[in-house]
Write a protein that holds these residues in place. Structure first.
Motif, mmCIF file in Angstrom:
data_model
loop_
_atom_site.group_PDB
_atom_site.id
_atom_site.type_symbol
_atom_site.label_atom_id
_atom_site.label_comp_id
_atom_site.label_asym_id
_atom_site.label_seq_id
_atom_site.Cartn_x
_atom_site.Cartn_y
_atom_site.Cartn_z
ATOM 1 N N LEU A 150 -11.081 -7.179 6.639
ATOM 2 C CA LEU A 150 -11.418 -6.090 7.565
ATOM 3 C C LEU A 150 -11.081 -4.744 6.935
ATOM 4 N N ASN A 151 -9.926 -4.674 6.291
ATOM 5 C CA ASN A 151 -9.546 -3.440 5.612
ATOM 6 C C ASN A 151 -10.535 -3.103 4.511
ATOM 7 N N SER A 152 -10.936 -4.100 3.739
ATOM 8 C CA SER A 152 -11.879 -3.857 2.650
ATOM 9 C C SER A 152 -13.242 -3.411 3.178
ATOM 10 N N TYR A 153 -13.719 -4.091 4.203
ATOM 11 C CA TYR A 153 -15.001 -3.723 4.819
ATOM 12 C C TYR A 153 -14.976 -2.268 5.276
ATOM 13 N N THR A 154 -13.887 -1.864 5.905
ATOM 14 C CA THR A 154 -13.745 -0.479 6.364
ATOM 15 C C THR A 154 -13.720 0.475 5.184
ATOM 16 N N ARG A 155 -13.052 0.083 4.113
ATOM 17 C CA ARG A 155 -12.997 0.942 2.926
ATOM 18 C C ARG A 155 -14.381 1.117 2.306
ATOM 19 N N PHE A 156 -15.171 0.058 2.297
ATOM 20 C CA PHE A 156 -16.553 0.181 1.825
ATOM 21 C C PHE A 156 -17.305 1.216 2.658
ATOM 22 N N ARG A 157 -17.203 1.093 3.960
ATOM 23 C CA ARG A 157 -17.949 1.989 4.843
ATOM 24 C C ARG A 157 -17.478 3.434 4.695
ATOM 25 N N LEU A 158 -16.185 3.632 4.543
ATOM 26 C CA LEU A 158 -15.672 4.983 4.327
ATOM 27 C C LEU A 158 -16.209 5.562 3.021
ATOM 28 N N ALA A 159 -16.161 4.771 1.954
ATOM 29 C CA ALA A 159 -16.628 5.261 0.648
ATOM 30 C C ALA A 159 -18.126 5.540 0.650
ATOM 31 N N LEU A 160 -18.876 4.809 1.459
ATOM 32 C CA LEU A 160 -20.322 5.021 1.522
ATOM 33 C C LEU A 160 -20.704 6.240 2.352
ATOM 34 N N THR A 161 -19.796 6.698 3.190
ATOM 35 C CA THR A 161 -20.135 7.794 4.110
ATOM 36 C C THR A 161 -19.320 9.059 3.881
ATOM 37 N N GLU A 162 -18.341 9.004 2.985
ATOM 38 C CA GLU A 162 -17.504 10.161 2.685
ATOM 39 C C GLU A 162 -17.365 10.284 1.174
ATOM 40 N N ASN A 163 -16.959 11.457 0.730
ATOM 41 C CA ASN A 163 -16.776 11.696 -0.699
ATOM 42 C C ASN A 163 -15.353 11.317 -1.101
ATOM 43 N N GLU A 164 -15.215 10.165 -1.740
ATOM 44 C CA GLU A 164 -13.942 9.628 -2.217
ATOM 45 C C GLU A 164 -12.812 9.803 -1.186
ATOM 46 N N PRO A 165 -12.969 9.163 -0.029
ATOM 47 C CA PRO A 165 -11.937 9.291 1.002
ATOM 48 C C PRO A 165 -10.627 8.639 0.574
ATOM 49 N N THR A 166 -9.532 9.211 1.007
ATOM 50 C CA THR A 166 -8.226 8.598 0.781
ATOM 51 C C THR A 166 -8.009 7.594 1.904
ATOM 52 N N ILE A 167 -7.774 6.363 1.524
ATOM 53 C CA ILE A 167 -7.573 5.303 2.515
ATOM 54 C C ILE A 167 -6.076 5.071 2.694
ATOM 55 N N ARG A 168 -5.755 4.354 3.736
ATOM 56 C CA ARG A 168 -4.366 3.957 3.976
ATOM 57 C C ARG A 168 -4.164 2.565 3.405
ATOM 58 N N SER A 169 -3.039 2.368 2.790
ATOM 59 C CA SER A 169 -2.661 1.001 2.447
ATOM 60 C C SER A 169 -1.967 0.428 3.684
ATOM 61 N N TYR A 170 -1.667 -0.858 3.658
ATOM 62 C CA TYR A 170 -0.954 -1.454 4.776
ATOM 63 C C TYR A 170 0.022 -2.479 4.228
ATOM 64 N N TYR A 171 1.007 -2.797 5.011
ATOM 65 C CA TYR A 171 2.035 -3.749 4.606
ATOM 66 C C TYR A 171 1.601 -5.149 4.999
ATOM 67 N N GLU A 172 0.863 -5.811 4.109
ATOM 68 C CA GLU A 172 0.337 -7.141 4.430
ATOM 69 C C GLU A 172 1.457 -8.124 4.732
ATOM 70 N N ASP A 173 2.606 -7.967 4.076
ATOM 71 C CA ASP A 173 3.730 -8.857 4.352
ATOM 72 C C ASP A 173 4.235 -8.684 5.782
ATOM 73 N N ARG A 174 4.232 -7.453 6.285
ATOM 74 C CA ARG A 174 4.648 -7.209 7.673
ATOM 75 C C ARG A 174 3.588 -7.716 8.656
ATOM 76 N N TRP A 175 2.323 -7.543 8.304
ATOM 77 C CA TRP A 175 1.252 -8.052 9.165
ATOM 78 C C TRP A 175 1.379 -9.566 9.306
ATOM 79 N N ALA A 176 1.742 -10.238 8.219
ATOM 80 C CA ALA A 176 1.861 -11.699 8.235
ATOM 81 C C ALA A 176 3.015 -12.179 9.108
ATOM 82 N N GLU A 177 3.947 -11.294 9.422
ATOM 83 C CA GLU A 177 5.082 -11.656 10.277
ATOM 84 C C GLU A 177 4.824 -11.366 11.758
#
Length: 175
Positions: free
Chosen positions: A72-99
């Motif tokens: 889901l994060n990757s899909y969103t990053r694709f869409r942001l990059a396709l519609t904005e000029n080199e947008p800065t994305i947020r990273s996320y704490y996948e280890d925390r999400w898994a908990e």
């Protein structure tokens, strides 16, 4: 040499800008990821789903929930990059999400269904992109600019990487 249980298919390697044929294969791999994950977890009981794929690693349920979280994060990053000029994305704490509770306890069918729908939409979008589109990029806070070409290759590796963690565990446990 002992097998690294974290990387049963090896670590991700990006060889540089992909050919159209390589991109088509990457998109096919992404499109097939949901059915391959379903096959990998088919018939596992609650105890098996609660088994870590390696000592100190996530259990099978967490891995199954992680894949759509990440994609889901990757899909969103694709869409942001396709519609904005080199947008800065947020990273996320996948280890925390898994908990989080849903990652630890929700039925995996929730994530299997989510992954099905997400990958249908994502593959449909990917099939329409041009070489120029794949040259677009987003800016990752730690990695800097990441082209969509590189991100496509990464996610064509990412799904099979985690699926292999599950299938390798099944093989070792003779499930």
């Amino acid at each position: 040499m002992e097998e690294d249980l974290r990387y049963p298919i090896g670590k991700f390697e990006y060889k540089g800008v992909s050919t159209n044929q390589e991109r088509e294969q990457f998109i096919r791999t992404i499109a097939l990821t949901p059915s391959r994950l379903r096959e990998a977890v088919h018939g596992l009981d609650p105890e098996q789903l609660s088994t870590p794929y390696r000592p100190g690693g996530w259990n099978v349920r967490q891995v199954a929930h992680h894949i759509p979280d990440s994609h889901l994060n990757s899909y969103t990053r694709f869409r942001l990059a396709l519609t904005e000029n080199e947008p800065t994305i947020r990273s996320y704490y996948e280890d925390r999400w898994a908990e989080l509770n849903d990652s630890r306890n929700a039925p995996i069918e929730f994530s299997l269904d989510l992954l099905d729908a997400l990958h249908k939409r994502w593959a449909f979008m990917l099939e329409s992109l041009t070489s120029d589109d794949f040259a677009r990029a987003f800016r990752h806070p730690e990695l800097g600019p990441v082209t969509l070409d590189r991100n496509l290759a990464l996610y064509a590796w990412h799904g099979p990487h985690h699926i292999a963690q599950i299938t390798s565990l099944r093989k070792r446990m003779k499930w």
